[in-house]
Motif scaffolding. Structure first.
Motif, PDB file in Angstrom:
ATOM      1  N   ASP A  26       0.855  -1.188   0.000  1.00 41.23           N
ATOM      2  CA  ASP A  26       0.000   0.000   0.000  1.00 41.23           C
ATOM      3  C   ASP A  26       0.892   1.240   0.000  1.00 41.23           C
ATOM      4  O   ASP A  26       1.612   1.497   0.966  1.00 41.23           O
ATOM      5  CB  ASP A  26      -0.911  -0.006   1.222  1.00 41.23           C
ATOM      6  CG  ASP A  26      -2.006   1.046   1.151  1.00 41.23           C
ATOM      7  OD1 ASP A  26      -1.753   2.143   0.615  1.00 41.23           O
ATOM      8  OD2 ASP A  26      -3.105   0.762   1.653  1.00 41.23           O
ATOM      9  N   SER A  27       0.849   2.014  -1.075  1.00 42.78           N
ATOM     10  CA  SER A  27       1.741   3.170  -1.219  1.00 42.78           C
ATOM     11  C   SER A  27       1.443   4.282  -0.222  1.00 42.78           C
ATOM     12  O   SER A  27       2.254   5.185  -0.052  1.00 42.78           O
ATOM     13  CB  SER A  27       1.666   3.715  -2.646  1.00 42.78           C
ATOM     14  OG  SER A  27       0.356   4.176  -2.914  1.00 42.78           O
ATOM     15  N   ARG A  28       0.307   4.229   0.430  1.00 40.53           N
ATOM     16  CA  ARG A  28      -0.019   5.245   1.443  1.00 40.53           C
ATOM     17  C   ARG A  28       0.740   5.029   2.740  1.00 40.53           C
ATOM     18  O   ARG A  28       0.850   5.933   3.555  1.00 40.53           O
ATOM     19  CB  ARG A  28      -1.524   5.235   1.733  1.00 40.53           C
ATOM     20  CG  ARG A  28      -2.367   5.549   0.516  1.00 40.53           C
ATOM     21  CD  ARG A  28      -3.829   5.359   0.797  1.00 40.53           C
ATOM     22  NE  ARG A  28      -4.102   3.936   1.014  1.00 40.53           N
ATOM     23  CZ  ARG A  28      -5.296   3.437   1.279  1.00 40.53           C
ATOM     24  NH1 ARG A  28      -6.339   4.239   1.394  1.00 40.53           N
ATOM     25  NH2 ARG A  28      -5.469   2.141   1.445  1.00 40.53           N
ATOM     26  N   VAL A  29       1.267   3.827   2.924  1.00 40.20           N
ATOM     27  CA  VAL A  29       1.928   3.462   4.184  1.00 40.20           C
ATOM     28  C   VAL A  29       3.427   3.724   4.090  1.00 40.20           C
ATOM     29  O   VAL A  29       4.090   3.248   3.180  1.00 40.20           O
ATOM     30  CB  VAL A  29       1.653   1.978   4.532  1.00 40.20           C
ATOM     31  CG1 VAL A  29       2.415   1.564   5.779  1.00 40.20           C
ATOM     32  CG2 VAL A  29       0.160   1.756   4.712  1.00 40.20           C
ATOM     33  N   ASN A  30       3.943   4.496   5.060  1.00 40.74           N
ATOM     34  CA  ASN A  30       5.375   4.795   5.129  1.00 40.74           C
ATOM     35  C   ASN A  30       6.138   3.811   5.996  1.00 40.74           C
ATOM     36  O   ASN A  30       7.336   3.643   5.826  1.00 40.74           O
ATOM     37  CB  ASN A  30       5.603   6.193   5.701  1.00 40.74           C
ATOM     38  CG  ASN A  30       5.195   7.274   4.751  1.00 40.74           C
ATOM     39  OD1 ASN A  30       5.222   7.093   3.543  1.00 40.74           O
ATOM     40  ND2 ASN A  30       4.814   8.414   5.285  1.00 40.74           N
ATOM     41  N   LYS A  44       2.025   0.735  15.405  1.00 35.80           N
ATOM     42  CA  LYS A  44       1.878   2.075  14.837  1.00 35.80           C
ATOM     43  C   LYS A  44       2.102   1.996  13.330  1.00 35.80           C
ATOM     44  O   LYS A  44       3.124   1.492  12.878  1.00 35.80           O
ATOM     45  CB  LYS A  44       2.875   3.038  15.449  1.00 35.80           C
ATOM     46  CG  LYS A  44       2.714   4.446  14.939  1.00 35.80           C
ATOM     47  CD  LYS A  44       3.672   5.392  15.613  1.00 35.80           C
ATOM     48  CE  LYS A  44       3.496   6.791  15.062  1.00 35.80           C
ATOM     49  NZ  LYS A  44       4.528   7.691  15.566  1.00 35.80           N
ATOM     50  N   VAL A  45       1.126   2.501  12.581  1.00 34.98           N
ATOM     51  CA  VAL A  45       1.209   2.529  11.124  1.00 34.98           C
ATOM     52  C   VAL A  45       1.329   3.993  10.714  1.00 34.98           C
ATOM     53  O   VAL A  45       0.440   4.804  11.000  1.00 34.98           O
ATOM     54  CB  VAL A  45      -0.039   1.884  10.479  1.00 34.98           C
ATOM     55  CG1 VAL A  45       0.057   1.935   8.961  1.00 34.98           C
ATOM     56  CG2 VAL A  45      -0.206   0.449  10.959  1.00 34.98           C
ATOM     57  N   ASN A  46       2.438   4.351  10.089  1.00 30.78           N
ATOM     58  CA  ASN A  46       2.639   5.702   9.582  1.00 30.78           C
ATOM     59  C   ASN A  46       2.157   5.772   8.141  1.00 30.78           C
ATOM     60  O   ASN A  46       2.527   4.926   7.327  1.00 30.78           O
ATOM     61  CB  ASN A  46       4.114   6.093   9.639  1.00 30.78           C
ATOM     62  CG  ASN A  46       4.611   6.244  11.052  1.00 30.78           C
ATOM     63  OD1 ASN A  46       3.841   6.505  11.969  1.00 30.78           O
ATOM     64  ND2 ASN A  46       5.903   6.093  11.234  1.00 30.78           N
ATOM     65  N   VAL A  47       1.327   6.792   7.860  1.00 33.64           N
ATOM     66  CA  VAL A  47       0.802   6.982   6.511  1.00 33.64           C
ATOM     67  C   VAL A  47       1.166   8.382   6.029  1.00 33.64           C
ATOM     68  O   VAL A  47       1.423   9.290   6.825  1.00 33.64           O
ATOM     69  CB  VAL A  47      -0.731   6.777   6.458  1.00 33.64           C
ATOM     70  CG1 VAL A  47      -1.101   5.343   6.792  1.00 33.64           C
ATOM     71  CG2 VAL A  47      -1.453   7.732   7.375  1.00 33.64           C
ATOM     72  N   ALA A  48       1.166   8.562   4.723  1.00 36.99           N
ATOM     73  CA  ALA A  48       1.528   9.851   4.138  1.00 36.99           C
ATOM     74  C   ALA A  48       0.487  10.914   4.457  1.00 36.99           C
ATOM     75  O   ALA A  48       0.824  12.055   4.756  1.00 36.99           O
ATOM     76  CB  ALA A  48       1.708   9.703   2.637  1.00 36.99           C
ATOM     77  N   ASP A  49      -0.783  10.565   4.407  1.00 34.91           N
ATOM     78  CA  ASP A  49      -1.854  11.540   4.583  1.00 34.91           C
ATOM     79  C   ASP A  49      -2.878  10.986   5.569  1.00 34.91           C
ATOM     80  O   ASP A  49      -3.488   9.951   5.310  1.00 34.91           O
ATOM     81  CB  ASP A  49      -2.503  11.815   3.224  1.00 34.91           C
ATOM     82  CG  ASP A  49      -3.578  12.874   3.257  1.00 34.91           C
ATOM     83  OD1 ASP A  49      -3.954  13.349   4.348  1.00 34.91           O
ATOM     84  OD2 ASP A  49      -4.056  13.230   2.170  1.00 34.91           O
ATOM     85  N   ASP A  50      -3.074  11.706   6.660  1.00 34.39           N
ATOM     86  CA  ASP A  50      -4.014  11.244   7.692  1.00 34.39           C
ATOM     87  C   ASP A  50      -5.444  11.124   7.148  1.00 34.39           C
ATOM     88  O   ASP A  50      -6.237  10.350   7.660  1.00 34.39           O
ATOM     89  CB  ASP A  50      -3.982  12.213   8.868  1.00 34.39           C
ATOM     90  CG  ASP A  50      -4.174  11.534  10.201  1.00 34.39           C
ATOM     91  OD1 ASP A  50      -3.997  10.303  10.286  1.00 34.39           O
ATOM     92  OD2 ASP A  50      -4.502  12.237  11.172  1.00 34.39           O
ATOM     93  N   ALA A  51      -5.762  11.869   6.091  1.00 36.70           N
ATOM     94  CA  ALA A  51      -7.103  11.824   5.512  1.00 36.70           C
ATOM     95  C   ALA A  51      -7.282  10.662   4.542  1.00 36.70           C
ATOM     96  O   ALA A  51      -8.400  10.351   4.136  1.00 36.70           O
ATOM     97  CB  ALA A  51      -7.401  13.135   4.796  1.00 36.70           C
ATOM     98  N   VAL A  67      -2.938   4.603  13.688  1.00 39.72           N
ATOM     99  CA  VAL A  67      -2.560   5.087  12.363  1.00 39.72           C
ATOM    100  C   VAL A  67      -2.333   6.592  12.470  1.00 39.72           C
ATOM    101  O   VAL A  67      -3.192   7.316  12.976  1.00 39.72           O
ATOM    102  CB  VAL A  67      -3.645   4.780  11.313  1.00 39.72           C
ATOM    103  CG1 VAL A  67      -3.221   5.262   9.942  1.00 39.72           C
ATOM    104  CG2 VAL A  67      -3.957   3.282  11.286  1.00 39.72           C
ATOM    105  N   HIS A  68      -1.157   7.049  12.025  1.00 39.26           N
ATOM    106  CA  HIS A  68      -0.801   8.469  12.113  1.00 39.26           C
ATOM    107  C   HIS A  68      -0.283   8.974  10.777  1.00 39.26           C
ATOM    108  O   HIS A  68       0.579   8.345  10.166  1.00 39.26           O
ATOM    109  CB  HIS A  68       0.277   8.695  13.171  1.00 39.26           C
ATOM    110  CG  HIS A  68      -0.194   8.435  14.560  1.00 39.26           C
ATOM    111  ND1 HIS A  68      -0.996   9.303  15.246  1.00 39.26           N
ATOM    112  CD2 HIS A  68       0.017   7.384  15.386  1.00 39.26           C
ATOM    113  CE1 HIS A  68      -1.254   8.802  16.444  1.00 39.26           C
ATOM    114  NE2 HIS A  68      -0.662   7.641  16.546  1.00 39.26           N
ATOM    115  N   GLY A  69      -0.796  10.126  10.349  1.00 32.57           N
ATOM    116  CA  GLY A  69      -0.281  10.792   9.158  1.00 32.57           C
ATOM    117  C   GLY A  69       1.017  11.498   9.481  1.00 32.57           C
ATOM    118  O   GLY A  69       1.081  12.281  10.430  1.00 32.57           O
ATOM    119  N   VAL A  70       2.065  11.190   8.734  1.00 28.70           N
ATOM    120  CA  VAL A  70       3.385  11.777   8.989  1.00 28.70           C
ATOM    121  C   VAL A  70       3.936  12.486   7.759  1.00 28.70           C
ATOM    122  O   VAL A  70       5.053  12.991   7.786  1.00 28.70           O
ATOM    123  CB  VAL A  70       4.396  10.711   9.471  1.00 28.70           C
ATOM    124  CG1 VAL A  70       3.969  10.130  10.800  1.00 28.70           C
ATOM    125  CG2 VAL A  70       4.589   9.618   8.442  1.00 28.70           C
ATOM    126  N   GLY A  71       3.162  12.539   6.679  1.00 29.84           N
ATOM    127  CA  GLY A  71       3.646  13.148   5.447  1.00 29.84           C
ATOM    128  C   GLY A  71       4.464  12.169   4.631  1.00 29.84           C
ATOM    129  O   GLY A  71       4.735  11.042   5.038  1.00 29.84           O
TER     130      GLY A  71
END
Length: 78
Positions: A26-30, A44-51, A67-71
């Motif tokens: 999943d490309s949204r996941v960092n 903890k799952v870091n994602v590019a966009d919290d939305a 799940v946290h948006g981190v950019g």
């Protein structure tokens, strides 16, 4: 040694492996890691966009999933 509601770090590591399978590719996941949540361990799952988050359960195998948006993460010139 006391145990957290979701189990110890071993249970969290197993849940992390399960979450990695759920978000694999999943490309949204960092990144996927472990963190402390109060006195318990959580995944903890870091994602590019919290939305724009992947659809994940609130807990896996009794371990909370955060799940946290981190950019966007990009390599730094060194």
């Amino acid at each position: 040694m006391s145990r957290s509601a979701g189990g110890g770090v071993g249970a969290a590591r197993a849940a992390k492996a399960h979450v990695r399978q759920l978000v694999g590719g999943d490309s949204r996941v960092n990144g996927v890691g472990l963190t402390k949540l109060d006195a318990a361990w959580a995944v903890k799952v870091n994602v590019a966009d919290d939305a724009d988050r992947p659809d994940l359960p609130e807990a896996v195998d009794g371990v909370p999933v955060l799940v946290h948006g981190v950019g966007r993460i990009t390599p730094r010139a060194g």
